[in-house]
Design a protein around this motif. Structure first.
Motif, mmCIF file in Angstrom:
data_model
loop_
_atom_site.group_PDB
_atom_site.id
_atom_site.type_symbol
_atom_site.label_atom_id
_atom_site.label_comp_id
_atom_site.label_asym_id
_atom_site.label_seq_id
_atom_site.Cartn_x
_atom_site.Cartn_y
_atom_site.Cartn_z
ATOM 1 N N PRO A 63 6.018 5.411 -4.714
ATOM 2 C CA PRO A 63 6.804 4.388 -5.424
ATOM 3 C C PRO A 63 8.298 4.417 -5.052
ATOM 4 N N GLY A 64 8.823 3.236 -4.743
ATOM 5 C CA GLY A 64 10.244 3.078 -4.462
ATOM 6 C C GLY A 64 10.650 3.186 -3.009
ATOM 7 N N ILE A 65 9.793 3.739 -2.163
ATOM 8 C CA ILE A 65 10.178 3.961 -0.770
ATOM 9 C C ILE A 65 10.318 2.648 -0.004
ATOM 10 N N VAL A 66 9.495 1.694 -0.320
ATOM 11 C CA VAL A 66 9.513 0.431 0.412
ATOM 12 C C VAL A 66 10.772 -0.365 0.114
ATOM 13 N N MET A 67 11.168 -0.408 -1.125
ATOM 14 C CA MET A 67 12.356 -1.191 -1.481
ATOM 15 C C MET A 67 13.593 -0.665 -0.762
ATOM 16 N N LEU B 115 0.827 -1.206 0.000
ATOM 17 C CA LEU B 115 0.000 0.000 0.000
ATOM 18 C C LEU B 115 0.863 1.260 0.000
ATOM 19 N N PHE B 116 1.912 1.269 0.812
ATOM 20 C CA PHE B 116 2.809 2.423 0.840
ATOM 21 C C PHE B 116 3.537 2.582 -0.496
ATOM 22 N N VAL C 237 13.239 -1.791 2.943
ATOM 23 C CA VAL C 237 13.426 -3.239 3.081
ATOM 24 C C VAL C 237 14.891 -3.617 2.900
ATOM 25 N N MET C 238 15.525 -3.068 1.894
ATOM 26 C CA MET C 238 16.934 -3.393 1.646
ATOM 27 C C MET C 238 17.820 -2.939 2.804
ATOM 28 N N LEU C 239 17.571 -1.757 3.325
ATOM 29 C CA LEU C 239 18.372 -1.277 4.452
ATOM 30 C C LEU C 239 18.122 -2.102 5.717
ATOM 31 N N THR C 240 16.867 -2.403 5.998
ATOM 32 C CA THR C 240 16.541 -3.167 7.204
ATOM 33 C C THR C 240 17.059 -4.591 7.133
#
Length: 141
Positions: free
Chosen positions: A119-123, A113-114, A126-129
């Protein structure tokens, strides 16, 4: 130190202070065992998050009606399983994987949803976490 957290009550670490003898290797906590279990729980979370993501967004990139169903189910299921685990610690071998699965549903659907909105904020998140977690697990290993 005092804490209002029921998971950290005075009786939580009572076995450590009593000097009780470990009767089987299953009762010994090791760093490698902790790293392995964390990795398995992470894998379960990622699998259900990927499933929820695929179900929460349609081909045009818009949220589906099941997105909120997965989010609410994951959030409520996670809360219930977390409370059960806090009060029944002996059930944690069963409730921890179940918690990882339902939290994956929540995280995957909310992330989808986010990502539809920004667009792109989740990736990036996720990659950093997960990158940080992976590096820390490798360092401990």
């Amino acid at each position: 130190m005092r804490s209002g957290n029921p998971a950290l009550s005075e009786s939580t670490f009572l076995d450590l202070a009593s000097g009780s003898v470990v009767t089987s290797p299953d009762q010994v906590m090791t760093i490698n065992g902790t790293v392995n279990k964390t990795g398995v729980l992470l894998l379960l979370t990622v699998l259900t998050a990927a499933f929820a993501w695929s179900q929460a967004i349609d081909a045009s990139g818009l949220p589906t009606s099941s997105a909120m169903l997965y989010a609410m189910g994951g959030a409520i299921g996670g809360l219930v399983l977390a409370l059960v685990t806090v009060f029944k610690k002996e059930w944690s071998p069963v409730t921890a994987p179940m918690y990882a699965l339902v939290e994956g549903l929540f995280l995957g659907s909310i992330s989808a949803l986010f990502n539809a909105k920004f667009p792109g904020i989740v990736m990036q998140a996720v990659m950093l976490t997960f990158g940080t977690l992976f590096v820390m697990l490798a360092a401990y290993r």
